[in-house]
Scaffold this active site. Structure first.
Site, PDB file in Angstrom:
ATOM      1  N   ASN A  69     -60.124   5.853 -24.538  1.00 26.48           N
ATOM      2  CA  ASN A  69     -59.745   4.679 -25.082  1.00 26.48           C
ATOM      3  C   ASN A  69     -59.292   3.434 -26.187  1.00 26.48           C
ATOM      4  O   ASN A  69     -58.873   3.793 -26.823  1.00 26.48           O
ATOM      5  CB  ASN A  69     -61.028   3.598 -24.751  1.00 26.48           C
ATOM      6  CG  ASN A  69     -61.243   2.112 -24.308  1.00 26.48           C
ATOM      7  OD1 ASN A  69     -61.150   1.729 -23.436  1.00 26.48           O
ATOM      8  ND2 ASN A  69     -61.320   1.394 -25.093  1.00 26.48           N
ATOM      9  N   HIS A  78     -55.676  -3.517 -21.697  1.00 26.12           N
ATOM     10  CA  HIS A  78     -55.026  -5.281 -22.289  1.00 26.12           C
ATOM     11  C   HIS A  78     -54.030  -4.720 -23.230  1.00 26.12           C
ATOM     12  O   HIS A  78     -54.876  -4.614 -24.290  1.00 26.12           O
ATOM     13  CB  HIS A  78     -56.404  -6.072 -22.622  1.00 26.12           C
ATOM     14  CG  HIS A  78     -57.087  -5.580 -21.734  1.00 26.12           C
ATOM     15  ND1 HIS A  78     -57.681  -5.951 -20.428  1.00 26.12           N
ATOM     16  CD2 HIS A  78     -59.153  -4.661 -21.874  1.00 26.12           C
ATOM     17  CE1 HIS A  78     -58.807  -5.354 -19.755  1.00 26.12           C
ATOM     18  NE2 HIS A  78     -59.464  -4.625 -20.234  1.00 26.12           N
ATOM     19  N   GLY A  86      -4.507  -4.822  10.925  1.00 26.37           N
ATOM     20  CA  GLY A  86      -3.263  -4.354  11.863  1.00 26.37           C
ATOM     21  C   GLY A  86      -3.499  -3.437  13.074  1.00 26.37           C
ATOM     22  O   GLY A  86      -5.616  -3.121  13.776  1.00 26.37           O
ATOM     23  N   THR A 123       0.994  -1.098  -0.075  1.00 28.79           N
ATOM     24  CA  THR A 123       0.066  -0.023  -0.394  1.00 28.79           C
ATOM     25  C   THR A 123       1.057   1.314  -0.320  1.00 28.79           C
ATOM     26  O   THR A 123       0.421   2.583  -0.608  1.00 28.79           O
ATOM     27  CB  THR A 123      -0.778  -0.083   1.502  1.00 28.79           C
ATOM     28  OG1 THR A 123       0.352  -0.035   2.160  1.00 28.79           O
ATOM     29  CG2 THR A 123      -1.465  -0.781   0.926  1.00 28.79           C
TER      30      THR A 123
END
EC number: 2.7.7.23
Length: 456
Positions: A377, A363, A139, A79
Site C-alpha cells: 500500500n 492518491h 482524368g 507525373t
C-alpha cells in the site's frame, strides 16, 4: 520483380505550410508512411520515392528505411516526368517485371486493392479507376465498344462527350517495367498543361497492342488525395469512421463512434467498452472486458482482461495486468509495468517502475524507477526521490510493505518485506523487514502560546 514508385515531389501550396505535403500527418503518421507501409506489404524488390520540394526533409525522414531509394524531380514537369526520374533505379530480373506507381498524397490505398490491380493487368498494364457522380477535374477512362480501356484523357483536354464519362483515373498504375521505360521515353507535353502526363502511357500501350486492364478500390476513400488542410481533415474523419466501423463489427462497444480516434493499430478482445473522446496511438492491445473511460490517451500499451481505465488517464509504453483499476487522472509513463489487480488512482504518476499484483497507489503519488512487490500500500503524497541531479537511482519496496502518507523515499533505498513507514517519513536508509520506521520530528505542544495579532 516488383518495383514501386511513389510520387512525392509536389509543393502542396494549398497546405499553407513549410512542411512538405507528404510529411503531414494522417491518423498519427505522415501520409507518405501510410503509402510506404501499404507498398511494403506487397514485398517489392525496390521502392523508389520521387522527391522534389522539401527533398532533404523527406529523405531525412526515411533514409534509414530498408529497400528504399530516392530520385529527385527538379523542376516538376508532370507525373510522367516524375516517373522518368525513377527509371534508372528500377530493377529487372526477367521474371514478370512490373512497376507500380503510387502517390504520397493518396495515403489510404489498401494492400488488397493494390493486389487486385496487379492481378488485373495480366501480362499487360492496368489502371485503378473509380466511378464518380461528379467527375470534375479528374482524368476520364475512355473505353471502346468492347469495354476495353483505350486511353485516359485529362479533364482540361477532354471533349464534352468525354467529360460526361463517370469512370475516372485515380492515377495509380501498374505496367511491365521494360515497356514502361519505353513508353515514358515517348510521351510529350503537347497538352493544355504543358506537362508530361503519366496517363499517356495507357494510349501508347494500346497502340502497341498491350492490353490495359482496370480494377476498382474496395472503398472510395482509398483513392482520396490531400491537397489542402480541409481535405486532410475530411480524410482523417473518413478514416476514423472506417476504424470505428471495423471495431464495432469486431464486437467492441463505442459510446460514440464519431468521437473515437485510432492513430496506429488497436486490437481488442471480446466485450471491450470505449467511452467518448479516447485516442489510441501506436500499437494498443486491449484484452477481453477492458473498459476505457472518457478522454483517455493510450499509446503503445497492453492491457489485461477485465481492467478498467477511468476518465482522463494517460498510459504510454506500459503494460497493465488483469482486473486492474487505473485512474481517473492517472499517468503511466514509459516502462510502467502493473500486475494483476493493482490500483493506481487519481493524480498518481508511475514511470519505469514495476507494481506487482494487488498493490495499490490510490492518491497523489510519484513512483519513478521503483520495484514494488505484491500487496503493497502506497499512501497519498508518497514520492520516490529517484534523481540526484546527475543520475537516476532505484527504490525497492518488498512484498506486504505499508508506506504511510506524505513519505519521501530517497533512492537508492530498500524497504523490507512487511515493513511499515510512518506518515511523513523521509527515508534515507534501508527500512528493515517487519518493523515500523519513522523519521519525522517529534510532535511538541507549547502551552500558553498565543497566535500573533495584527496591530490596530
Amino acid at each position: 520483380m516488383l518495383n514501386v514508385v511513389i510520387l512525392a515531389a509536389g509543393l502542396g501550396k494549398r497546405m499553407q505550410s513549410d512542411l512538405p505535403k507528404v510529411l503531414h500527418s494522417l491518423a498519427g503518421k505522415p501520409m507518405l508512411e501510410h503509402v510506404l507501409d501499404s507498398a511494403s506489404q506487397l514485398e517489392p524488390g525496390r521502392i523508389v520515392v520521387v522527391v522534389g520540394h522539401g527533398a532533404d526533409r523527406v529523405r531525412g525522414a526515411y533514409e534509414g528505411r530498408a529497400g528504399l531509394s530516392f530520385a529527385l524531380q527538379q523542376p516538376q514537369q508532370g507525373t510522367g516526368h516524375a516517373v522518368q526520374q525513377a527509371v534508372p533505379l528500377l530493377q529487372e530480373d526477367g521474371k514478370d517485371d512490373v512497376t507500380l506507381v503510387l502517390y504520397g498524397d493518396v495515403p489510404l490505398v489498401q494492400p488488397d486493392t493494390l493486389r487486385r490491380l496487379l492481378q488485373a493487368r495480366g501480362q499487360g498494364a492496368a489502371v485503378l479507376t473509380e466511378l464518380l457522380d461528379d467527375a470534375t477535374g479528374y482524368g476520364r477512362i475512355v473505353r471502346n465498344e468492347q469495354g476495353q480501356v483505350q486511353r485516359i484523357v485529362e479533364h482540361k483536354d477532354a471533349s464534352e462527350a468525354e467529360r460526361a464519362i463517370r469512370e475516372v483515373n485515380t492515377g495509380i498504375l501498374a505496367a511491365p517495367t521494360g515497356r514502361l521505360k519505353d513508353w515514358l521515353s515517348r510521351i510529350d507535353n503537347n497538352n493544355a498543361q504543358g506537362e508530361y502526363y503519366l496517363t499517356d502511357v495507357v494510349g501508347l500501350a494500346v497502340a502497341d497492342g498491350v492490353p490495359v486492364g482496370a480494377a476498382q478500390p474496395s472503398a472510395g476513400w482509398e483513392t482520396l488525395g490531400v491537397n489542402s488542410r480541409v481535405q486532410q481533415a475530411e480524410l482523417e474523419r473518413r478514416w476514423q469512421q472506417e476504424q470505428a466501423r471495423r471495431q464495432l463489427e469486431a464486437g467492441v462497444t463505442l459510446a460514440d463512434p464519431a468521437r473515437f480516434d485510432v492513430r496506429g493499430t488497436l486490437t481488442c478482445g471480446r466485450d471491450v467498452f470505449i467511452d467518448v473522446g479516447c485516442v489510441f496511438e501506436g500499437k494498443v492491445e486491449l484484452a477481453d472486458g477492458v473498459r476505457v473511460g472518457p478522454h483517455c490517451v493510450l499509446r503503445d500499451v497492453s492491457v489485461g482482461a477485465g481492467t478498467h481505465i477511468d476518465a482522463y488517464s494517460h498510459v504510454q509504453q506500459a503494460t497493465v495486468g488483469r482486473d486492474a483499476r487505473i485512474g481517473p487522472y492517472a499517468r503511466l509513463r514509459p516502462g510502467a509495468s502493473l500486475g494483476d489487480r493493482t490500483h493506481v488512482g487519481n493524480f498518481v504518476e508511475i514511470k519505469n517502475s514495476v507494481l506487482d499484483a494487488d498493490s495499490k497507489a490510490n492518491h497523489l503519488a510519484y513512483i519513478g524507477d521503483a520495484d514494488i512487490g505484491a500487496r503493497v500500500n502506497v499512501g497519498a503524497g508518497t514520492i520516490t526521490c529517484n534523481y540526484d541531479g546527475a543520475n537516476k537511482h532505484r527504490t525497492i519496496i518488498e512484498d506486504d510493505a505499508f508506506i504511510g502518507s506524505d513519505t519521501q523515499l530517497v533512492a537508492p533505498v530498500r524497504v523490507g518485506r512487511g515493513a511499515t513507514l510512518g506518515a511523513g517519513t523521509t527515508l534515507t536508509r534501508d527500512a528493515p523487514a517487519g518493523q515500523l520506521t519513522v523519521s519525522r520530528a517529534r510532535q511538541t505542544t507549547i502551552e500558553g502560546w498565543q497566535r500573533p495579532q495584527k496591530k490596530s
